[in-house]
Motif scaffolding. Structure first.
Motif, short mmCIF file in Angstrom:
data_model
loop_
_atom_site.label_atom_id
_atom_site.label_comp_id
_atom_site.label_asym_id
_atom_site.label_seq_id
_atom_site.Cartn_x
_atom_site.Cartn_y
_atom_site.Cartn_z
N LEU A 164 0.83 -1.20 0.00
CA LEU A 164 0.00 0.00 0.00
C LEU A 164 0.87 1.26 0.00
O LEU A 164 0.61 2.21 -0.75
CB LEU A 164 -0.93 0.00 1.22
CG LEU A 164 -1.98 -1.12 1.28
CD1 LEU A 164 -2.69 -1.09 2.63
CD2 LEU A 164 -2.99 -0.98 0.15
N GLU A 165 1.91 1.26 0.84
CA GLU A 165 2.75 2.45 0.95
C GLU A 165 3.55 2.72 -0.33
O GLU A 165 3.65 3.86 -0.78
CB GLU A 165 3.69 2.32 2.14
CG GLU A 165 2.96 2.40 3.49
CD GLU A 165 3.92 2.48 4.66
OE1 GLU A 165 5.14 2.65 4.44
OE2 GLU A 165 3.45 2.38 5.81
N VAL A 166 4.12 1.67 -0.92
CA VAL A 166 4.92 1.87 -2.13
C VAL A 166 4.04 2.30 -3.30
O VAL A 166 4.40 3.17 -4.09
CB VAL A 166 5.73 0.61 -2.49
CG1 VAL A 166 6.56 0.84 -3.75
CG2 VAL A 166 6.65 0.22 -1.34
N ALA A 167 2.86 1.68 -3.42
CA ALA A 167 1.94 2.08 -4.50
C ALA A 167 1.53 3.54 -4.34
O ALA A 167 1.49 4.30 -5.32
CB ALA A 167 0.71 1.18 -4.49
N LEU A 168 1.24 3.94 -3.11
CA LEU A 168 0.91 5.35 -2.85
C LEU A 168 2.10 6.25 -3.18
O LEU A 168 1.92 7.33 -3.76
CB LEU A 168 0.51 5.53 -1.38
CG LEU A 168 -0.97 5.48 -1.03
CD1 LEU A 168 -1.18 5.74 0.45
CD2 LEU A 168 -1.78 6.48 -1.85
N GLN A 169 3.30 5.83 -2.80
CA GLN A 169 4.47 6.65 -3.05
C GLN A 169 4.71 6.85 -4.55
O GLN A 169 5.11 7.92 -4.99
CB GLN A 169 5.72 6.05 -2.40
CG GLN A 169 7.00 6.84 -2.62
CD GLN A 169 6.87 8.30 -2.22
OE1 GLN A 169 6.13 8.66 -1.31
NE2 GLN A 169 7.59 9.16 -2.92
N SER A 216 -2.55 1.59 -12.08
CA SER A 216 -1.75 0.93 -13.12
C SER A 216 -0.49 0.30 -12.55
O SER A 216 -0.10 -0.81 -12.93
CB SER A 216 -1.40 1.93 -14.22
OG SER A 216 -0.71 3.04 -13.69
N THR A 217 0.14 1.00 -11.59
CA THR A 217 1.38 0.47 -11.00
C THR A 217 1.15 -0.84 -10.27
O THR A 217 1.94 -1.78 -10.39
CB THR A 217 1.98 1.51 -10.03
OG1 THR A 217 2.25 2.72 -10.73
CG2 THR A 217 3.27 0.99 -9.42
N LEU A 218 0.08 -0.92 -9.51
CA LEU A 218 -0.22 -2.14 -8.76
C LEU A 218 -0.38 -3.34 -9.68
O LEU A 218 0.22 -4.41 -9.45
CB LEU A 218 -1.48 -1.95 -7.92
CG LEU A 218 -1.30 -1.32 -6.54
CD1 LEU A 218 -2.65 -0.94 -5.95
CD2 LEU A 218 -0.58 -2.28 -5.60
N PHE A 219 -1.16 -3.18 -10.73
CA PHE A 219 -1.44 -4.33 -11.58
C PHE A 219 -0.25 -4.69 -12.47
O PHE A 219 0.01 -5.87 -12.72
CB PHE A 219 -2.71 -4.09 -12.40
CG PHE A 219 -3.96 -4.15 -11.57
CD1 PHE A 219 -4.46 -5.37 -11.14
CD2 PHE A 219 -4.59 -2.99 -11.16
CE1 PHE A 219 -5.59 -5.44 -10.34
CE2 PHE A 219 -5.73 -3.05 -10.34
CZ PHE A 219 -6.23 -4.28 -9.94
N LEU A 220 0.52 -3.69 -12.89
CA LEU A 220 1.73 -4.00 -13.65
C LEU A 220 2.77 -4.70 -12.78
O LEU A 220 3.45 -5.63 -13.24
CB LEU A 220 2.32 -2.71 -14.23
CG LEU A 220 1.56 -2.09 -15.41
CD1 LEU A 220 2.15 -0.73 -15.76
CD2 LEU A 220 1.58 -3.02 -16.62
#
Length: 406
Positions: A287-292, A323-327
Motif C-alpha cells: 500500500l505504501e509503495v503504491a501510494l508513493q 496501473s502500478t499495482l497491476f503492472l
C-alpha cells in the motif's frame, strides 16, 4: 494527550513502513549465512534512516512541501526527472517483491501456488486505496504489523550468547564467501534506507497537515519508531542465525524455509505467526509503495493529489497507483521468484540513494524552505555519510550481484 496519541500512532506507523519483505528476507538470509556478523549493517541502516526520516518530517512540517515538491521547485523539472525515473523504477521492483511476499504468505496458508495470488493481492490493495483514507493506510494496517514483535520475543526465548550478538554490531571481515557477505550487507542497507520510506513520510506529513508544532513529535517518531523497526529486524536475524543453523540451513533460497524460524519456540502457532507477519508487513508496504509511486508522479507533474480525496477529484493520482499495482503483479503472476527479486531490488535501492539524498541535502540547508530549522552540523554530517555510502554502494552493487548475488 492528543500529541501523545500522535506519537504512539506514529511509532506504530513507522514500524509498518520499516519492516517489510526486504528487511525480513535480507535479515533472514544474513543470519542463516553469517550468524550474527551482519548485525552491524542493520544498526547502521537504522541510524541512517532515523536521520533521513526526521529530516523528511521536519522539512514537510516547516516548508509545507514534500521532498518531491521541493526538489522539482528548487532544481527545476529537468533536474528532477532523473531521480524521479530512478526512484520509480526501483520502487516498481520493490512493489513487485512486496506483492510476491503477500502471495507467498497466501501459498503457505493455502497450498495454492503464489502465482495465482499476485493479481488478487494487487486487486485488494487497489480496493483499499480506492475506497480507503490515509488514516486507514497509515494506522490501521500498521497496527496489525505489531504481530512482527513475535521475532523479538522468539530471539529472547532462544537465549543467544548476548556477547556474540553485541560483537555482531561491530563491522568485521567475513570468514567465508566474501562477495556474498558484502552483497548481503548492501542488501540490508538497501532494505533499511529505502528512499520510498522517507519520501512517503514527507507526503504523509502533508496529508496529516503537520506544522511546526509537530517537530517534537516528529523527532520521537523518527527515533523511537525506526529504532523499534530496527530491533525487530535484528530479532529476525538472531532467530535465523540460531534456528536455521540448527536445521542445517546455511542459505535461504526458498521462502518455504523461513517458517522454520518460529516453529521451535511456538510450535504450530509459530507457522501461523510467520505467515501473518509476512502477509501483514508485505501488504502494508504494498500500500505504501503504491501510494508513493502516485505521490511522486503527481507531485512531479503538479497534479492534484491526496489519498483522502475522492478518485474523481485526483484522477491522475488514482490512475498511477492503479496501473502500478497491476503492472507490478504481472512478474509474480508469471512465476518470477519473489525471494530473488527481493534481494536484488534491495541492492538496487541502496545504489539509487544518492539520486534522492543529494538534492535533499541542499533543501535541508536552504533558508527559503526551512529557515532557522535547517540542518545542523551533526545532521549534515549524517546526510553526507549516507551520500558517500550511497556512492560506494552504487559502484559495487552490480559486481556484487554478479559474484555474490543469489
Amino acid at each position: 494527550m492528543k500529541k501523545l496519541l500522535e506519537i504512539s500512532l506514529g511509532v506504530v506507523t513507522s514500524v509498518g513502513g520499516f519492516l517489510e519483505v526486504g528487511s525480513m528476507a535480507t535479515a533472514a538470509q544474513a543470519g542463516a549465512l553469517f550468524g550474527f556478523q551482519l548485525i552491524w549493517a542493520v544498526v547502521l541502516g537504522t541510524i541512517c534512516i532515523i536521520f533521513l526520516v526526521e529530516m523528511a518530517g521536519r522539512f514537510a512540517a516547516v516548508s509545507h512541501h514534500t521532498i518531491a515538491d521541493g526538489i522539482r521547485e528548487r532544481f527545476g523539472f529537468n533536474a528532477f526527472i532523473w531521480p524521479l525515473l530512478a526512484t520509480l523504477l526501483v520502487n516498481f521492483l520493490v512493489l513487485s517483491a512486496e506483492i510476491g511476499g503477500v502471495a507467498i504468505a497466501a501459498e503457505l496458508a493455502t497450498g495454492i501456488s503464489f502465482q495465482w495470488w499476485a493479481l488478487p493481492v494487487a486487486f485488494l490493495a487497489w480496493l483499499l486505496l480506492w475506497k480507503g483514507t490515509f488514516g486507514l493506510i497509515e494506522k490501521g494496517v500498521s497496527m496489525l504489523g505489531l504481530v512482527t514483535l513475535c521475532f523479538v520475543v522468539a530471539a529472547v526465548m532462544l537465549r543467544p550468547e548476548w556477547k556474540e550478538v553485541a560483537l555482531g554490531a561491530v563491522p568485521s571481515l567475513p570468514h567465508h564467501d566474501t562477495a556474498k557477505y558484502w552483497f548481503m550487507a548492501v542488501s540490508i542497507l538497501g532494505a533499511s534506507i529505502s528512499p520510498y520510506l522517507f519520501m512517503f513520510y514527507s507526503s504523509g506529513a502533508i496529508e496529516d497537515q503537520w506544522d511546526k508544532s509537530y517537530l517534537g513529535a516528529n523527532r520521537a517518531i523518527a527515533g523511537l519508531g525506526m529504532s523499534f523497526g530496527g530491533t525487530i529486524s535484528v530479532g529476525v536475524l538472531i532467530v535465523a542465525a540460531i534456528v536455521l543453523g540448527a536445521h542445517g540451513v546455511t542459505e535461504v533460497d526458498d521462502y518455504n524455509q523461513l517458517p522454520l524460524m518460529l516453529i521451535p519456540m511456538f510450535g504450530f502457532w509459530g507457522f501461523v505467526l510467520f505467515v501473518a507477519s509476512l502477509a501483514i508487513a508485505c501488504f502494508g508496504a504494498t500500500l505504501e509503495v503504491a501510494l508513493q509511486q502516485a505521490y511522486l508522479v503527481a507531485q512531479g507533474f503538479g497534479w492534484t493529489w491526496g489519498e483522502d480525496l475522492k478518485p474523481r477529484d485526483d484522477p491522475g493520482f488514482s490512475l498511477v497507483y492503479t496501473s502500478t499495482l497491476f503492472l507490478a503483479a504481472v512478474p509474480i503472476a508469471l512465476g518470477l521468484d519473489p525471494l530473488k527479486l527481493t534481494i536484488f531490488s534491495m541492492a538496487l535501492t541502496a545504489a539509487s540513494l544518492p539520486l534522492t539524498v543529494v538534492p535533499f541535502l541542499f533543501l535541508l540547508n536552504d533558508d527559503r524552505y526551512v529557515g532557522k530549522h535547517r540542518n545542523g552540523v551533526v545532521s549534515n554530517a549524517a546526510v553526507i555519510f549516507v551520500i558517500a555510502l550511497g556512492f560506494v554502494l552504487a559502484v559495487v552493487t552490480i559486481p556484487l550481484q554478479i559474484f555474490g548475488g543469489t
